[in-house]
Design a protein around this motif. Sequence first.
Motif, PDB file in Angstrom:
ATOM      1  N   VAL A  32      12.451   2.811  -4.204  1.00 25.36           N
ATOM      2  CA  VAL A  32      13.626   3.444  -4.797  1.00 25.36           C
ATOM      3  C   VAL A  32      13.452   3.573  -6.306  1.00 25.36           C
ATOM      4  O   VAL A  32      13.850   4.583  -6.906  1.00 25.36           O
ATOM      5  N   ALA A  33      12.852   2.568  -6.926  1.00 24.82           N
ATOM      6  CA  ALA A  33      12.636   2.612  -8.374  1.00 24.82           C
ATOM      7  C   ALA A  33      11.729   3.775  -8.760  1.00 24.82           C
ATOM      8  O   ALA A  33      11.796   4.280  -9.890  1.00 24.82           O
ATOM      9  N   GLN A  34      10.868   4.210  -7.829  1.00 25.21           N
ATOM     10  CA  GLN A  34       9.989   5.349  -8.098  1.00 25.21           C
ATOM     11  C   GLN A  34      10.709   6.685  -7.919  1.00 25.21           C
ATOM     12  O   GLN A  34      10.147   7.739  -8.232  1.00 25.21           O
ATOM     13  N   GLY A  35      11.926   6.640  -7.384  1.00 27.49           N
ATOM     14  CA  GLY A  35      12.682   7.877  -7.240  1.00 27.49           C
ATOM     15  C   GLY A  35      12.694   8.460  -5.846  1.00 27.49           C
ATOM     16  O   GLY A  35      12.910   9.670  -5.680  1.00 27.49           O
TER      17      GLY A  35
ATOM     18  N   TRP B  42      12.324  15.251  -4.619  1.00 27.92           N
ATOM     19  CA  TRP B  42      11.955  16.131  -3.505  1.00 27.92           C
ATOM     20  C   TRP B  42      11.553  15.339  -2.264  1.00 27.92           C
ATOM     21  O   TRP B  42      11.642  15.830  -1.134  1.00 27.92           O
ATOM     22  N   LEU B  43      11.110  14.074  -2.452  1.00 31.74           N
ATOM     23  CA  LEU B  43      10.631  13.267  -1.337  1.00 31.74           C
ATOM     24  C   LEU B  43      11.666  12.221  -0.952  1.00 31.74           C
ATOM     25  O   LEU B  43      12.190  11.507  -1.808  1.00 31.74           O
ATOM     26  N   GLN B  44      11.947  12.150   0.340  1.00 27.56           N
ATOM     27  CA  GLN B  44      12.809  11.112   0.897  1.00 27.56           C
ATOM     28  C   GLN B  44      12.015  10.356   1.966  1.00 27.56           C
ATOM     29  O   GLN B  44      11.100  10.925   2.577  1.00 27.56           O
ATOM     30  N   LEU B  45      12.347   9.092   2.171  1.00 28.03           N
ATOM     31  CA  LEU B  45      11.631   8.268   3.141  1.00 28.03           C
ATOM     32  C   LEU B  45      12.605   7.777   4.205  1.00 28.03           C
ATOM     33  O   LEU B  45      13.678   7.277   3.891  1.00 28.03           O
ATOM     34  N   GLU B  46      12.200   7.925   5.473  1.00 22.96           N
ATOM     35  CA  GLU B  46      13.038   7.493   6.587  1.00 22.96           C
ATOM     36  C   GLU B  46      12.362   6.320   7.299  1.00 22.96           C
ATOM     37  O   GLU B  46      11.173   6.387   7.619  1.00 22.96           O
ATOM     38  N   LEU B  47      13.156   5.261   7.542  1.00 24.76           N
ATOM     39  CA  LEU B  47      12.677   4.100   8.284  1.00 24.76           C
ATOM     40  C   LEU B  47      13.732   3.709   9.297  1.00 24.76           C
ATOM     41  O   LEU B  47      14.923   3.827   9.048  1.00 24.76           O
ATOM     42  N   THR B  48      13.301   3.229  10.440  1.00 25.30           N
ATOM     43  CA  THR B  48      14.254   2.792  11.452  1.00 25.30           C
ATOM     44  C   THR B  48      14.828   1.428  11.083  1.00 25.30           C
ATOM     45  O   THR B  48      14.248   0.675  10.300  1.00 25.30           O
TER      46      THR B  48
ATOM     47  N   GLY C  28       3.180  11.509  -8.414  1.00 27.64           N
ATOM     48  CA  GLY C  28       2.530  11.831  -9.676  1.00 27.64           C
ATOM     49  C   GLY C  28       1.884  13.200  -9.688  1.00 27.64           C
ATOM     50  O   GLY C  28       1.557  13.733 -10.748  1.00 27.64           O
ATOM     51  N   LEU C  29       1.707  13.790  -8.504  1.00 27.14           N
ATOM     52  CA  LEU C  29       1.086  15.114  -8.415  1.00 27.14           C
ATOM     53  C   LEU C  29       2.103  16.248  -8.485  1.00 27.14           C
ATOM     54  O   LEU C  29       1.739  17.415  -8.393  1.00 27.14           O
ATOM     55  N   HIS C  30       3.390  15.905  -8.586  1.00 28.16           N
ATOM     56  CA  HIS C  30       4.438  16.940  -8.583  1.00 28.16           C
ATOM     57  C   HIS C  30       5.448  16.633  -9.670  1.00 28.16           C
ATOM     58  O   HIS C  30       5.898  15.496  -9.812  1.00 28.16           O
TER      59      HIS C  30
ATOM     60  N   GLU D 139       0.824  -1.207   0.000  1.00 26.95           N
ATOM     61  CA  GLU D 139       0.000   0.000   0.000  1.00 26.95           C
ATOM     62  C   GLU D 139       0.861   1.261   0.000  1.00 26.95           C
ATOM     63  O   GLU D 139       0.528   2.259  -0.625  1.00 26.95           O
ATOM     64  N   ILE D 140       1.998   1.205   0.673  1.00 28.32           N
ATOM     65  CA  ILE D 140       2.868   2.375   0.713  1.00 28.32           C
ATOM     66  C   ILE D 140       3.426   2.705  -0.669  1.00 28.32           C
ATOM     67  O   ILE D 140       3.641   3.873  -1.015  1.00 28.32           O
ATOM     68  N   VAL D 141       3.634   1.669  -1.492  1.00 26.29           N
ATOM     69  CA  VAL D 141       4.117   1.903  -2.861  1.00 26.29           C
ATOM     70  C   VAL D 141       3.089   2.705  -3.638  1.00 26.29           C
ATOM     71  O   VAL D 141       3.419   3.656  -4.363  1.00 26.29           O
ATOM     72  N   ARG D 142       1.802   2.350  -3.487  1.00 22.84           N
ATOM     73  CA  ARG D 142       0.737   3.091  -4.172  1.00 22.84           C
ATOM     74  C   ARG D 142       0.665   4.533  -3.682  1.00 22.84           C
ATOM     75  O   ARG D 142       0.551   5.475  -4.485  1.00 22.84           O
ATOM     76  N   MET D 143       0.736   4.715  -2.353  1.00 19.66           N
ATOM     77  CA  MET D 143       0.626   6.066  -1.795  1.00 19.66           C
ATOM     78  C   MET D 143       1.752   6.964  -2.284  1.00 19.66           C
ATOM     79  O   MET D 143       1.529   8.127  -2.652  1.00 19.66           O
TER      80      MET D 143
END
Length: 632
Positions: A515-518, A490-496, A483-485, A473-477
């Motif tokens: 990562v493939a989505q950028g 511009w977007l980075q994701l942080e995980l522990t 897709g709106l920008h 689900e996170i891949v879709r979100m």
Amino acid sequence: MDRELTARGAEIERASRASKTLSEANRSLIKAIDEKSFLQRMCEVTVAEGGYIAAWIGFARADRTVEIVATRTQLSDEIQRLASTIALRWDDTPLGQGAVGRAIRSGRPCILRLNTLDPAFEPWRSLLEGAGIRIAIALPLTIQDSVAGVLLIHAREADAFQPREVETLGELAADIGFGITGLRLKQRHREARRAIRQVSRYDPVTGTLSRSSFYRRFSQWVRRRRGQDRLLAVVVINVCQFGAVNVAFGYEQGDHILAEIGIRLQALTPEPLAVGRWGGAEFALLIEVAQHHALDDVVEILTQVLDLPVTTAQIELEPETCIGISVYPAHGEHVGQLLTRARAAMERARRLGTRYAVHEGTPEREAARHLQILTHLRTALDDNQLALHYQPKIDLASGRVTGLEALLRWQHPDWGNVRPDEFIPLTEQTRLIQPLTEWTLHRALHDREIMLQRGVDIPIAVNLSSGLLRNREIVRMVAQVLGLHASAGWLQLELTETAMMEDPERSLAILHELVAQGTPIHVDDFGAGYSSLGYLQRLPVDTIKIDRVLIQHIDRDARNAALTRAAVEFAHVLGLKVVAEGVETKAILQRLEVLGCDAAQGYFIARPMPRGDFLDWFEHHDGRFVPPEDST
């Protein structure tokens, strides 16, 4: 003519032997495990395959001497003893004018022919001739782009070391330098891994267990004792006046007190199952007990050791401590829950002025509070009660702001500010985490577009919950918000670390899709979780964020500094950038730059702030943070 042909044949034979030496040395290089045996093997191959009298390898030392570290001869012990008695230097003194010194200084091969009358060779002429040596060549060893030693080869033939042979032996010396560089790099990797494993298991100040190790001890006890009539006391101890000690006597003396208390707690009888430090001046213990009334005995044992004075700065201090206790399974079945309740009991003891308190809440009361929070949070998503605050990250080399971390805030109309650590863990246990994350991603996009209108183009990092890695689900979100920008990156994701380790294989697949989505992936709280270093190398991550526990006191504690350097070097070896979080002083910021850290964030730089306040701060600082001259 016959003499010329004989000489030509001898030259070809020696060149062939040198080539054979090079070939065998390369095979040995592939199998090399450690530097000492590798160097010894290179000397052995040179003598055995090349037919030379002896081969030595020496390193140029800081005192301008040359230390022979590996030797091999095909003669008696006389030449072997020669390696330990002959004087070799590489400076511009008489003992530095030989082949070895010249090769190190010039970076080129140097041949010593004993039948010449060069006075520079006189210090060694009689020694070498006595051992049957008529010619020698010193070949420089280049290690990490600088000459660091020599390969010294001795021969009995006065006409040895003709151009073709020297060229081949030069390749041999280059391969030895390459091999040493590789082996040293591998050794540094091993040391970095050991250091990171050590800090992931133990607190560097007190030697007590880290949080992840403490959690593992709890889980091991539960598995082993399940179904038996035994209880486990979870004890939280706070040294109440610790802040005043730091102010009065300095952090070094404060650390001394913490280390002494850690030693005492680990030496308790009976021995605790686990003793950990929870940051600051707070300790946690796991103590097995037979029944509830045995808690009085636990408190008595603790107070006996905690009440003993500690000598610091030639002054005896009596630590003032507060103790809170919860019990498994009566007060909870999860270690985080039990620690929270023990800490709440400790705070109650401090408010009431008592020495200790036991958790009095009931699971039903806790469940009711949790349900209330989740119900109101659903409303908060629709009623504009949530907001994102932004904390800047700066590049340590330039001071430029290079990124932002988006942090969720909830301002309830009746309750006021609801702490993130109170409501976010609850959402992670329910499906509410998905709409909350989706709201966060879209709000970050909205704020990003407003920042662009003010001319501020900085990537925004959003934290992801471990639960989101259990499905796609996170891949879709993420795909939807990207897709709106129009702009990328511009977007980075942080995980522990812990989030990625809960289901490594599934996490790995989803991370690759993200990562493939950028969207670059950042590992948050590095050094405080469960991570497997081998698994970390497989992750498609871009950056690690070093947890504040690693950088505490690096400006005055050599051990903390060494551990931080190890983490930075390990990350750089993997091609990752390093961000230090929790930077609270100028001294720590400066030390991080020396240790090679790439970026930093923390209260010393800027606290998290609403979008508008951040834009004002950014423009006031012209996008660059410069520590105030009088800051500490």
